[in-house]
Scaffold this active site. Structure first.
Site, PDB file in Angstrom:
ATOM      1  N   ALA A   9       4.520  -4.655  -5.710  1.00  0.00           N
ATOM      2  CA  ALA A   9       5.073  -3.551  -4.917  1.00  0.00           C
ATOM      3  C   ALA A   9       6.048  -4.020  -3.833  1.00  0.00           C
ATOM      4  CB  ALA A   9       3.934  -2.770  -4.265  1.00  0.00           C
ATOM      5  N   CYS A  10       6.215  -5.320  -3.660  1.00  0.00           N
ATOM      6  CA  CYS A  10       7.079  -5.860  -2.605  1.00  0.00           C
ATOM      7  C   CYS A  10       8.545  -5.792  -3.040  1.00  0.00           C
ATOM      8  CB  CYS A  10       6.666  -7.305  -2.317  1.00  0.00           C
ATOM      9  SG  CYS A  10       7.764  -8.183  -1.193  1.00  0.00           S
ATOM     10  N   ASP A  11       9.378  -5.145  -2.219  1.00  0.00           N
ATOM     11  CA  ASP A  11      10.803  -5.009  -2.548  1.00  0.00           C
ATOM     12  C   ASP A  11      11.500  -6.361  -2.657  1.00  0.00           C
ATOM     13  OD1 ASP A  11      10.711  -2.257  -2.683  1.00  0.00           O
ATOM     14  OD2 ASP A  11      11.313  -1.969  -0.595  1.00  0.00           O
ATOM     15  N   ARG A  14      10.688  -7.946  -5.900  1.00  0.00           N
ATOM     16  CA  ARG A  14      11.443  -7.289  -6.981  1.00  0.00           C
ATOM     17  C   ARG A  14      12.867  -7.826  -7.058  1.00  0.00           C
ATOM     18  NH1 ARG A  14       9.750  -1.555  -5.227  1.00  0.00           N
ATOM     19  NH2 ARG A  14       7.630  -1.489  -5.981  1.00  0.00           N
TER      20      ARG A  14
END
Length: 114
Positions: A9-11, A14
């Site tokens: 979930a970490c931008d 990503r």
């Protein structure tokens, strides 16, 4: 094999994954929440990286800890906290086998080859 440690979930994780994919770099993604973290691997990271580089003091998890847990933090206490709360590890962490890189900004992986 190159391993990218992070959280799905970490931008920033990503972005790092996108950069590796775009370069065609073969890597494995290890989600610190889903896949866990063993004490030996964390100890090896702490032996190679300064505590300030690995411990994320800006994370929500850090802010939610009791003040007593954050006081006089040393490597041993940080090791225990990061094992209990893997989100305290700055991410992403890229392990090339020879090098550890913490964090990601555009261009950081330009030197990696497929």
């Amino acid at each position: 094999m190159i391993t990218l440690y992070g959280i799905k979930a970490c931008d920033t994780c990503r972005k790092a994954r996108k950069a590796l994919d775009a370069k065609g770099v073969d890597y494995r993604f290890h989600d610190l929440r889903d896949d866990g973290l063993d004490a030996e691997r964390l100890g090896a990271w702490l032996a190679r990286l300064p505590l300030g580089t690995l411990l994320n003091r800006r994370s929500t998890t850090w802010r939610q800890l009791d003040d007593a847990e954050k006081e006089d933090i040393d490597t041993a206490r940080a090791h225990a906290l990061m094992l209990a709360h893997p989100t305290l590890i700055k991410r992403p962490l890229l392990d090339t086998g020879n090098d550890l890189r913490v964090g990601y900004r555009n261009g950081d992986f330009d030197d990696l080859t497929p």
